[in-house]
Motif scaffolding. Sequence first.
Motif, PDB file in Angstrom:
ATOM      1  N   THR A 174       6.638 -18.133  -6.644  1.00  0.00           N
ATOM      2  CA  THR A 174       5.383 -17.398  -6.504  1.00  0.00           C
ATOM      3  C   THR A 174       4.852 -16.899  -7.840  1.00  0.00           C
ATOM      4  O   THR A 174       3.636 -16.923  -8.085  1.00  0.00           O
ATOM      5  N   LYS A 175       5.753 -16.469  -8.720  1.00  0.00           N
ATOM      6  CA  LYS A 175       5.321 -15.991 -10.037  1.00  0.00           C
ATOM      7  C   LYS A 175       4.571 -17.078 -10.784  1.00  0.00           C
ATOM      8  O   LYS A 175       3.511 -16.828 -11.371  1.00  0.00           O
ATOM      9  N   ARG A 176       5.076 -18.292 -10.748  1.00  0.00           N
ATOM     10  CA  ARG A 176       4.435 -19.382 -11.482  1.00  0.00           C
ATOM     11  C   ARG A 176       3.161 -19.849 -10.783  1.00  0.00           C
ATOM     12  O   ARG A 176       2.188 -20.235 -11.451  1.00  0.00           O
ATOM     13  N   ILE A 177       3.165 -19.817  -9.480  1.00  0.00           N
ATOM     14  CA  ILE A 177       1.938 -20.161  -8.755  1.00  0.00           C
ATOM     15  C   ILE A 177       0.822 -19.191  -9.117  1.00  0.00           C
ATOM     16  O   ILE A 177      -0.313 -19.593  -9.418  1.00  0.00           O
ATOM     17  N   ASN A 178       1.134 -17.899  -9.109  1.00  0.00           N
ATOM     18  CA  ASN A 178       0.127 -16.892  -9.450  1.00  0.00           C
ATOM     19  C   ASN A 178      -0.343 -17.033 -10.897  1.00  0.00           C
ATOM     20  O   ASN A 178      -1.514 -16.781 -11.211  1.00  0.00           O
ATOM     21  N   ALA A 179       0.570 -17.443 -11.771  1.00  0.00           N
ATOM     22  CA  ALA A 179       0.206 -17.629 -13.177  1.00  0.00           C
ATOM     23  C   ALA A 179      -0.767 -18.800 -13.335  1.00  0.00           C
ATOM     24  O   ALA A 179      -1.737 -18.721 -14.100  1.00  0.00           O
ATOM     25  N   ILE A 180      -0.523 -19.870 -12.616  1.00  0.00           N
ATOM     26  CA  ILE A 180      -1.430 -21.020 -12.688  1.00  0.00           C
ATOM     27  C   ILE A 180      -2.810 -20.639 -12.161  1.00  0.00           C
ATOM     28  O   ILE A 180      -3.836 -21.006 -12.747  1.00  0.00           O
ATOM     29  N   VAL A 181      -2.844 -19.885 -11.066  1.00  0.00           N
ATOM     30  CA  VAL A 181      -4.129 -19.423 -10.528  1.00  0.00           C
ATOM     31  C   VAL A 181      -4.843 -18.551 -11.555  1.00  0.00           C
ATOM     32  O   VAL A 181      -6.057 -18.679 -11.762  1.00  0.00           O
ATOM     33  N   ALA A 182      -4.097 -17.675 -12.210  1.00  0.00           N
ATOM     34  CA  ALA A 182      -4.702 -16.804 -13.227  1.00  0.00           C
ATOM     35  C   ALA A 182      -5.282 -17.632 -14.369  1.00  0.00           C
ATOM     36  O   ALA A 182      -6.377 -17.334 -14.874  1.00  0.00           O
ATOM     37  N   PHE A 183      -4.570 -18.679 -14.768  1.00  0.00           N
ATOM     38  CA  PHE A 183      -5.101 -19.547 -15.825  1.00  0.00           C
ATOM     39  C   PHE A 183      -6.362 -20.275 -15.362  1.00  0.00           C
ATOM     40  O   PHE A 183      -7.341 -20.382 -16.104  1.00  0.00           O
ATOM     41  N   LEU A 184      -6.358 -20.784 -14.136  1.00  0.00           N
ATOM     42  CA  LEU A 184      -7.525 -21.494 -13.618  1.00  0.00           C
ATOM     43  C   LEU A 184      -8.761 -20.598 -13.610  1.00  0.00           C
ATOM     44  O   LEU A 184      -9.882 -21.077 -13.809  1.00  0.00           O
ATOM     45  N   LYS A 185      -8.565 -19.319 -13.419  1.00  0.00           N
ATOM     46  CA  LYS A 185      -9.693 -18.382 -13.447  1.00  0.00           C
ATOM     47  C   LYS A 185     -10.297 -18.280 -14.841  1.00  0.00           C
ATOM     48  O   LYS A 185     -11.486 -17.974 -14.987  1.00  0.00           O
ATOM     49  N   THR A 186      -9.485 -18.559 -15.880  1.00  0.00           N
ATOM     50  CA  THR A 186     -10.012 -18.489 -17.246  1.00  0.00           C
ATOM     51  C   THR A 186     -10.935 -19.664 -17.554  1.00  0.00           C
ATOM     52  O   THR A 186     -11.572 -19.698 -18.609  1.00  0.00           O
ATOM     53  N   LEU A 187     -11.036 -20.621 -16.645  1.00  0.00           N
ATOM     54  CA  LEU A 187     -11.923 -21.771 -16.835  1.00  0.00           C
ATOM     55  C   LEU A 187     -13.328 -21.494 -16.311  1.00  0.00           C
ATOM     56  O   LEU A 187     -14.171 -22.389 -16.253  1.00  0.00           O
ATOM     57  N   THR A 188     -13.591 -20.256 -15.938  1.00  0.00           N
ATOM     58  CA  THR A 188     -14.884 -19.851 -15.395  1.00  0.00           C
ATOM     59  C   THR A 188     -15.881 -19.596 -16.516  1.00  0.00           C
ATOM     60  O   THR A 188     -15.601 -18.830 -17.443  1.00  0.00           O
ATOM     61  N   ASP A 189     -17.051 -20.231 -16.449  1.00  0.00           N
ATOM     62  CA  ASP A 189     -18.088 -19.983 -17.453  1.00  0.00           C
ATOM     63  C   ASP A 189     -18.389 -18.494 -17.530  1.00  0.00           C
ATOM     64  O   ASP A 189     -18.350 -17.780 -16.518  1.00  0.00           O
ATOM     65  N   ALA A 190     -18.727 -18.017 -18.716  1.00  0.00           N
ATOM     66  CA  ALA A 190     -18.949 -16.583 -18.929  1.00  0.00           C
ATOM     67  C   ALA A 190     -19.958 -16.009 -17.951  1.00  0.00           C
ATOM     68  O   ALA A 190     -19.789 -14.891 -17.448  1.00  0.00           O
ATOM     69  N   ARG A 191     -21.013 -16.759 -17.659  1.00  0.00           N
ATOM     70  CA  ARG A 191     -22.062 -16.235 -16.785  1.00  0.00           C
ATOM     71  C   ARG A 191     -21.593 -16.044 -15.351  1.00  0.00           C
ATOM     72  O   ARG A 191     -22.240 -15.343 -14.577  1.00  0.00           O
TER      73      ARG A 191
END
Length: 431
Positions: free
Chosen positions: A400-417
Amino acid sequence: MDHIRRHVLSAVRLGKTRSLIIATVALTAIGPGLTGFAHADEQSEFLSHLAGNGANQVREIAAATSPFADKAALGEALYFDTNLSANRTQACATCHEPSQGFRDPRVENADGAFSLGDDGKSLGDRNTPMAAYAKFSPKFHVREDGVAVGGQFWDGRAADLVEQAGGPPLNPIEMGMADKASVVARLAEDEDYVAGFKALFGDDVWSDSETAYDAMTQAIAAFEQGDNFAPFDSKYDRFLRGEYKMTPQEELGRVLFFSQQFTNCNTCHMLKSSPTAAGETFTNYEFHNIGVPRNVAIRDDNGKDVEFTDNGLLDNPAIDDPAYRGKYKTPSLRNVAVTGPYMHNGVFADLETVVRFYNKYNSRAKANQTNPETGEAWGDPEVADTISLTELEQGDALDTKRINAIVAFLKTLTDARYEPLLVQAATAKAN
C-alpha cells in the motif's frame, strides 16, 4: 460596457486572446458575460465561460477586416461552436472542455464513463479521451514487430488530428450531422467563417463540401497543435527544471515509476529514453490489452447491453487480424489525476484503483485480487485471449505504501492550471 464587449470579442476573432484560453493569467467579471484580467486562481471561471458559451458570443461581432489571424484562431472558434451539431447544442469543447483537463465534465451522464450526444439521449461506448497532449501521437501505423502505434481515438482509427477532427460532427451518437454538406451549410451561415476560410485556404475553399469540410478539420487541428494544449508546466516539469522539490512520497513514486526492477509502469508509459528528459508524454503510443473488465454496472444503469464486447483495435478499418482484438492505445498520463473515470470504458472511478488493478498481475494476495470500489473480485477481462501478460507481469508486487507513492507521483503530472482540481477532488473524496 458595449465598447468593452466589442473590443474583447473582436480581439478573440483576431486571435489576439487565443493564448488566454488556458494561460496562467485569466479573466474575471467586468460585466454580465464579460471578463477582465485577474489572478491565475480565477482562471477556471474564464475557461468554463468560454467552453460553455464563448463561441456564441464570439459570433456577435463581425470583424471589418480579416476575421481570424491564422488557422489556429479559426480553429479556436470552430472548437467552441455548438452550431456544428444537429441540434446546435454540442461542440468539440462539450466533451473536451479546457477548464476540466480537456475531458467531458458531464459526470451526471453515466457517471462520466460515456458521453451524451447532441440528441440528448445517445451514449457512446467509450470514455472520452483527453484532448490535451494529443498532438504528440504519431500517425497510426503497425511496426515491423507487429505492434500497432499511434493515431487518434482509443482504436487509432484516425491517423492524425486532422482526421480526428472530422469524426465527431458526423457521428450519429455525438454531434449528429447528416453529412459533410450539412456541416458546410452551417459554416456558411457565419459571414466570418465565409471570409476567414477564403482568406486562409483560398478563394476556391467553398467550391465543394469536401474542400470546405477538410479546411474546417485542418483549422481545428491547428488550434489543437498550440502550446496551450501542452504547457509542460506540472510539478514534475518544474521538478526537472529545479523549480519544485518533490515530497518524500512523490519522490518514492517517481523512482518506482521509472524503475526497471520494481514496477511495470514505464514499460508502456514512457516515451523518452531518459527519466529526466523534458517533454515526456508518459505513453509510448502502443496498443495493448490489459484485461480491463466490462463496465457492467454503468451499462446496466443506462439500459445498454451488459454483454457487449468492445473489439478495440480490431474496429480500426486498417486492422483485420483478430490478434489485435481488445487492444487500446496507451493513453498519456498527463493530467491523469483530474481526468477520470479511467480505462477505455470508464470502469474505474479512482486513480488508486487503477494502480491496484495493475498490481493484481504481480500479487496473488487475496486483498489484491479485490476491486476496492466494489468489494468484489475484479471482473473478467472483456477480451481474454490477447492480454499483454509479458508487459503486465514485469516487476514486483506493490504494498500500500508504494501504491500510494505512485498515485502521489501521478498527481505531479497535473498541469499547473488544473492543480486546484486536485484539491477539489481530494475534498470531495474526504466527504
